[in-house]
Design a protein around this motif. Structure first.
Motif, PDB file in Angstrom:
ATOM      1  N   PHE A 187       0.839  -1.198   0.000  1.00  0.00           N
ATOM      2  CA  PHE A 187       0.000   0.000   0.000  1.00  0.00           C
ATOM      3  C   PHE A 187       0.868   1.239   0.000  1.00  0.00           C
ATOM      4  CE2 PHE A 187      -3.853  -2.173   0.675  1.00  0.00           C
ATOM      5  CZ  PHE A 187      -4.892  -1.263   0.718  1.00  0.00           C
ATOM      6  N   ILE A 188       0.480   2.191  -0.829  1.00  0.00           N
ATOM      7  CA  ILE A 188       1.072   3.529  -0.816  1.00  0.00           C
ATOM      8  C   ILE A 188      -0.086   4.486  -0.533  1.00  0.00           C
ATOM      9  CG2 ILE A 188       2.178   5.333  -2.192  1.00  0.00           C
ATOM     10  CD1 ILE A 188       3.449   2.999  -3.844  1.00  0.00           C
ATOM     11  N   PHE A 189       0.047   5.267   0.518  1.00  0.00           N
ATOM     12  CA  PHE A 189      -1.000   6.231   0.835  1.00  0.00           C
ATOM     13  C   PHE A 189      -0.646   7.599   0.291  1.00  0.00           C
ATOM     14  CE2 PHE A 189      -2.123   3.238   4.291  1.00  0.00           C
ATOM     15  CZ  PHE A 189      -3.452   3.063   3.937  1.00  0.00           C
ATOM     16  N   ILE A 190      -1.682   8.302  -0.201  1.00  0.00           N
ATOM     17  CA  ILE A 190      -1.545   9.681  -0.633  1.00  0.00           C
ATOM     18  C   ILE A 190      -2.598  10.488   0.119  1.00  0.00           C
ATOM     19  CG2 ILE A 190      -0.545   9.156  -2.885  1.00  0.00           C
ATOM     20  CD1 ILE A 190      -3.279   9.427  -4.149  1.00  0.00           C
ATOM     21  N   THR A 191      -2.245  11.697   0.499  1.00  0.00           N
ATOM     22  CA  THR A 191      -3.188  12.485   1.279  1.00  0.00           C
ATOM     23  C   THR A 191      -2.952  13.979   1.115  1.00  0.00           C
ATOM     24  OG1 THR A 191      -4.107  12.852   3.495  1.00  0.00           O
ATOM     25  CG2 THR A 191      -1.734  12.403   3.361  1.00  0.00           C
ATOM     26  N   ALA A 192      -4.025  14.725   1.191  1.00  0.00           N
ATOM     27  CA  ALA A 192      -3.940  16.187   1.195  1.00  0.00           C
ATOM     28  C   ALA A 192      -3.802  16.693   2.635  1.00  0.00           C
ATOM     29  CB  ALA A 192      -5.182  16.786   0.554  1.00  0.00           C
ATOM     30  N   PHE A 193      -3.943  15.781   3.606  1.00  0.00           N
ATOM     31  CA  PHE A 193      -3.891  16.135   5.025  1.00  0.00           C
ATOM     32  C   PHE A 193      -2.845  15.268   5.729  1.00  0.00           C
ATOM     33  CE2 PHE A 193      -8.159  16.646   3.326  1.00  0.00           C
ATOM     34  CZ  PHE A 193      -8.378  18.001   3.535  1.00  0.00           C
ATOM     35  N   PRO A 194      -1.553  15.593   5.527  1.00  0.00           N
ATOM     36  CA  PRO A 194      -0.477  14.745   6.043  1.00  0.00           C
ATOM     37  C   PRO A 194      -0.246  14.902   7.550  1.00  0.00           C
ATOM     38  CG  PRO A 194       0.458  16.630   4.926  1.00  0.00           C
ATOM     39  CD  PRO A 194      -1.034  16.728   4.760  1.00  0.00           C
ATOM     40  N   GLU A 195      -1.127  14.325   8.339  1.00  0.00           N
ATOM     41  CA  GLU A 195      -0.995  14.393   9.791  1.00  0.00           C
ATOM     42  C   GLU A 195      -0.024  13.306  10.262  1.00  0.00           C
ATOM     43  OE1 GLU A 195      -4.954  14.073  11.327  1.00  0.00           O
ATOM     44  OE2 GLU A 195      -5.675  15.679  10.021  1.00  0.00           O
TER      45      GLU A 195
END
Length: 127
Positions: free
Chosen positions: A77-85
């Motif tokens: 899995f590779i996660f992408i996010t606009a909210f890198p908490e």
């Protein structure tokens, strides 16, 4: 045989851009607007790697990863996010994610993450 990358993101523009990037690098790509759509598809067994948004309605990317691991699926899995908490990043990596990328990210960075994920899955790491 071409590696199959499944992209799960509720943002249509992200799905299209990621599909175009990966296809141009020789990958077969399947895109899904939600975790549920992906789970109901016939692509689970053929996915060599999953790229998932962290924050999606109903089922999050992290929930998707945990669900898939519980069902015995081991695709990286590779996660992408606009909210890198940071706490979410830590959770994702502890749950087994290969990478956690903040949007926007360079296409070359995503391609490198996929190459690492696929080489680890094949057992090529360190070769």
């Amino acid at each position: 045989m071409l590696s199959v990358i499944s992209v799960v993101d509720d943002d249509a523009s992200v799905r299209v851009a990621t599909d175009n990037l990966l296809t141009s690098h020789g990958y077969r790509v399947h895109t899904f607007a939600s975790a549920e759509e992906f789970l109901q598809s016939s692509c689970l067994d053929e996915s060599s790697c999953v790229i998932a948004d962290v924050q999606m309605p109903a089922m999050s990317g992290l929930d998707l990863l945990m669900h898939m691991r519980a069902q015995g699926y081991d695709a990286p899995f590779i996660f992408i996010t606009a909210f890198p908490e940071e706490n979410v990043r830590t959770q994702a990596l502890k749950a087994g994610a290969i990478s956690f990328l903040a949007k926007p990210f360079a296409g070359s960075v995503l391609i490198k993450c996929i190459e690492i994920a696929l080489s680890e899955r094949r057992g090529d790491a360190g070769k």
